[in-house]
Design a protein around this motif. Sequence first.
Motif, PDB file in Angstrom:
ATOM      1  N   PRO A 150      -2.341  -4.329  -2.089  1.00 41.62           N
ATOM      2  CA  PRO A 150      -2.788  -4.318  -0.695  1.00 41.62           C
ATOM      3  C   PRO A 150      -2.252  -5.504   0.103  1.00 41.62           C
ATOM      4  O   PRO A 150      -1.858  -5.358   1.256  1.00 41.62           O
ATOM      5  N   ARG A 151      -2.230  -6.680  -0.520  1.00 37.99           N
ATOM      6  CA  ARG A 151      -1.727  -7.855   0.190  1.00 37.99           C
ATOM      7  C   ARG A 151      -0.261  -7.675   0.572  1.00 37.99           C
ATOM      8  O   ARG A 151       0.143  -7.985   1.695  1.00 37.99           O
ATOM      9  N   ARG A 152       0.533  -7.174  -0.363  1.00 38.55           N
ATOM     10  CA  ARG A 152       1.956  -6.962  -0.076  1.00 38.55           C
ATOM     11  C   ARG A 152       2.130  -5.891   1.000  1.00 38.55           C
ATOM     12  O   ARG A 152       3.006  -6.007   1.865  1.00 38.55           O
ATOM     13  N   ALA A 153       1.306  -4.872   0.963  1.00 34.02           N
ATOM     14  CA  ALA A 153       1.391  -3.823   1.987  1.00 34.02           C
ATOM     15  C   ALA A 153       1.098  -4.395   3.365  1.00 34.02           C
ATOM     16  O   ALA A 153       1.785  -4.086   4.343  1.00 34.02           O
ATOM     17  N   MET A 154       0.091  -5.256   3.461  1.00 37.50           N
ATOM     18  CA  MET A 154      -0.244  -5.860   4.745  1.00 37.50           C
ATOM     19  C   MET A 154       0.879  -6.777   5.229  1.00 37.50           C
ATOM     20  O   MET A 154       1.213  -6.790   6.416  1.00 37.50           O
ATOM     21  N   GLU A 155       1.452  -7.542   4.308  1.00 39.44           N
ATOM     22  CA  GLU A 155       2.576  -8.405   4.678  1.00 39.44           C
ATOM     23  C   GLU A 155       3.745  -7.573   5.212  1.00 39.44           C
ATOM     24  O   GLU A 155       4.393  -7.943   6.192  1.00 39.44           O
ATOM     25  N   ARG A 156       4.000  -6.458   4.556  1.00 40.96           N
ATOM     26  CA  ARG A 156       5.110  -5.594   4.977  1.00 40.96           C
ATOM     27  C   ARG A 156       4.854  -5.012   6.369  1.00 40.96           C
ATOM     28  O   ARG A 156       5.736  -5.044   7.241  1.00 40.96           O
ATOM     29  N   VAL A 157       3.660  -4.482   6.580  1.00 43.12           N
ATOM     30  CA  VAL A 157       3.346  -3.840   7.861  1.00 43.12           C
ATOM     31  C   VAL A 157       3.379  -4.845   9.005  1.00 43.12           C
ATOM     32  O   VAL A 157       3.983  -4.592  10.066  1.00 43.12           O
TER      33      VAL A 157
ATOM     34  N   ASP B   1      -5.002   5.126  -1.445  1.00 44.62           N
ATOM     35  CA  ASP B   1      -4.528   6.415  -0.945  1.00 44.62           C
ATOM     36  C   ASP B   1      -3.350   6.277   0.015  1.00 44.62           C
ATOM     37  O   ASP B   1      -2.504   7.169   0.104  1.00 44.62           O
ATOM     38  N   TRP B   2      -3.278   5.148   0.742  1.00 44.35           N
ATOM     39  CA  TRP B   2      -2.305   5.031   1.820  1.00 44.35           C
ATOM     40  C   TRP B   2      -1.149   4.085   1.525  1.00 44.35           C
ATOM     41  O   TRP B   2      -0.138   4.124   2.219  1.00 44.35           O
ATOM     42  N   GLY B   3      -1.281   3.223   0.531  1.00 43.24           N
ATOM     43  CA  GLY B   3      -0.221   2.277   0.239  1.00 43.24           C
ATOM     44  C   GLY B   3       0.888   2.889  -0.601  1.00 43.24           C
ATOM     45  O   GLY B   3       0.771   4.008  -1.116  1.00 43.24           O
ATOM     46  N   LEU B   4       1.991   2.157  -0.740  1.00 46.02           N
ATOM     47  CA  LEU B   4       3.085   2.607  -1.591  1.00 46.02           C
ATOM     48  C   LEU B   4       2.693   2.462  -3.059  1.00 46.02           C
ATOM     49  O   LEU B   4       1.942   1.548  -3.417  1.00 46.02           O
ATOM     50  N   PRO B   5       3.183   3.347  -3.939  1.00 44.91           N
ATOM     51  CA  PRO B   5       2.875   3.236  -5.365  1.00 44.91           C
ATOM     52  C   PRO B   5       3.301   1.879  -5.920  1.00 44.91           C
ATOM     53  O   PRO B   5       4.422   1.426  -5.695  1.00 44.91           O
ATOM     54  N   GLY B   6       2.394   1.217  -6.613  1.00 42.92           N
ATOM     55  CA  GLY B   6       2.707  -0.064  -7.225  1.00 42.92           C
ATOM     56  C   GLY B   6       2.653  -1.250  -6.286  1.00 42.92           C
ATOM     57  O   GLY B   6       2.863  -2.387  -6.712  1.00 42.92           O
ATOM     58  N   GLU B   7       2.395  -1.032  -5.015  1.00 43.33           N
ATOM     59  CA  GLU B   7       2.356  -2.114  -4.039  1.00 43.33           C
ATOM     60  C   GLU B   7       0.918  -2.607  -3.880  1.00 43.33           C
ATOM     61  O   GLU B   7       0.009  -1.820  -3.649  1.00 43.33           O
TER      62      GLU B   7
END
Length: 225
Positions: free
Chosen positions: A207-214, A199-205
Amino acid sequence: MSRRETSAAAKAKSGAKRASRRRAYHHGDLRAAMVAATLAIIREEGLPALSVRAAAKRAGVSAGAPFRHFASRRVLLTAVAEEATEKLACDIEAAVAASRGKTPADALRAISFAYLDWALANPAQFETISDRRLIDYDQSPVLRGRNDGVRALLDQAIGDLLVEAGRPHGPEIIVRIRLEMRALGYGLARMLIDGHFSDWGLPGETPRRAMERVIGQFIERLARA
């Protein structure tokens, strides 16, 4: 062999196994067996299903045997938390050691992802150490000592980064940033374990990549002079 004889043989074999198990526990394996049983119950049935008797049954020992070592559910969960914290601290220390010779930002990333990787690989342990109401944190030298050690590593990496960036780096500033990093890491781990990234991540991203980005963005902001 008659049915009665077969049944008697089976009971004798089962009794021998139980006696063997009790002898093994008498020699120091009871704690490990109870911790393993506790984690299995948490994973499969959740914390509300846990009691010392339930863990004893799961471990295959008499209902009264563990109470000499674990007088209550709280004491049992504290033992689980101690083992979990020990493993988490070792993972973080190994990650910091591997980052030596690199930048302070690399050290902060190493600490952050050692914590996240451990939490995601051990959700039952994460659940146990996350709720201080369940355990005797203040009475456990293991919990306090290991957590103090991890905080010291984090403080060192934060201070090094601030010095490198030419920013103020007094003790109060480091403590404030430490809290921010703790909240960020804990929140990300909780979100992934609870399934919020869809629900909160970018489309197609992932979870691991989202955490790395944040985490990367947070560290980059810290590093700006």
